[in-house]
Write a protein that holds these residues in place. Sequence first.
Motif, PDB file in Angstrom:
ATOM      1  N   ILE A   1       1.246  -1.248   0.548  1.00 42.71           N
ATOM      2  CA  ILE A   1      -0.051   0.037  -0.273  1.00 42.71           C
ATOM      3  C   ILE A   1       0.765   1.208  -0.309  1.00 42.71           C
ATOM      4  O   ILE A   1       0.366   2.299  -0.528  1.00 42.71           O
ATOM      5  CB  ILE A   1      -1.081  -0.192   1.373  1.00 42.71           C
ATOM      6  CG1 ILE A   1      -2.131  -0.865   0.819  1.00 42.71           C
ATOM      7  CG2 ILE A   1      -1.775   1.110   1.226  1.00 42.71           C
ATOM      8  CD1 ILE A   1      -2.520  -1.075   2.520  1.00 42.71           C
ATOM      9  N   ILE A   2       2.059   1.175   0.860  1.00 40.41           N
ATOM     10  CA  ILE A   2       2.882   2.571   0.546  1.00 40.41           C
ATOM     11  C   ILE A   2       3.723   2.673  -0.275  1.00 40.41           C
ATOM     12  O   ILE A   2       3.827   3.242  -1.457  1.00 40.41           O
ATOM     13  CB  ILE A   2       4.080   1.861   2.154  1.00 40.41           C
ATOM     14  CG1 ILE A   2       3.295   2.225   3.315  1.00 40.41           C
ATOM     15  CG2 ILE A   2       5.000   3.332   1.979  1.00 40.41           C
ATOM     16  CD1 ILE A   2       4.349   2.557   4.407  1.00 40.41           C
TER      17      ILE A   2
ATOM     18  N   SER B   1       0.925   3.719  -3.073  1.00 40.19           N
ATOM     19  CA  SER B   1       1.400   5.803  -2.729  1.00 40.19           C
ATOM     20  C   SER B   1       2.184   6.188  -3.317  1.00 40.19           C
ATOM     21  O   SER B   1       1.777   7.218  -3.729  1.00 40.19           O
ATOM     22  CB  SER B   1       0.841   5.604  -1.809  1.00 40.19           C
ATOM     23  OG  SER B   1      -0.416   4.665  -0.534  1.00 40.19           O
TER      24      SER B   1
ATOM     25  N   LEU C   1       1.666   9.192  -6.111  1.00 44.22           N
ATOM     26  CA  LEU C   1       2.194  10.799  -6.070  1.00 44.22           C
ATOM     27  C   LEU C   1       3.534  10.987  -6.941  1.00 44.22           C
ATOM     28  O   LEU C   1       3.430  11.727  -7.246  1.00 44.22           O
ATOM     29  CB  LEU C   1       2.454  10.333  -4.124  1.00 44.22           C
ATOM     30  CG  LEU C   1       3.655  11.663  -4.146  1.00 44.22           C
ATOM     31  CD1 LEU C   1       2.110  12.524  -3.654  1.00 44.22           C
ATOM     32  CD2 LEU C   1       4.197  11.450  -3.122  1.00 44.22           C
TER      33      LEU C   1
END
Length: 118
Positions: free
Chosen positions: A6-7, A10, A14
């Motif tokens: 998930i990180i 993300s 970004l």
Amino acid sequence: MKRFFIILASVFILAMVTVPTYAAVTDQQKAEIDALNQQIVDLQKQIVDKYAEAGEISKAQADASKANIDQAEQYRQQYTQQNGAVAPVPGYGPGTGYGRGYCGGWGANAGGYYGGCW
């Protein structure tokens, strides 16, 4: 492990969103680039004039070369308007336009550095 993905996702999202923001060319930078390109055009024409003055090429050949330089600059302006200021312009990169040598080139990029073969 799920948290890691998930990180990672993300960070990837970004990065995809912020990169185009940093790559954008400001109006001031566009004006500076256009001014530099105009200086290049003027210098190319001065070089052609010097060749004509030295008798290396005729007046007609110099005029044809300068017309080709003007045509290449007009194409550059149209290309950057259509494709954005950061788009690579044919004739300005390795293997095209500049650096093909005397009368070098083929296809749309024929003409070499000074816009034509004299």
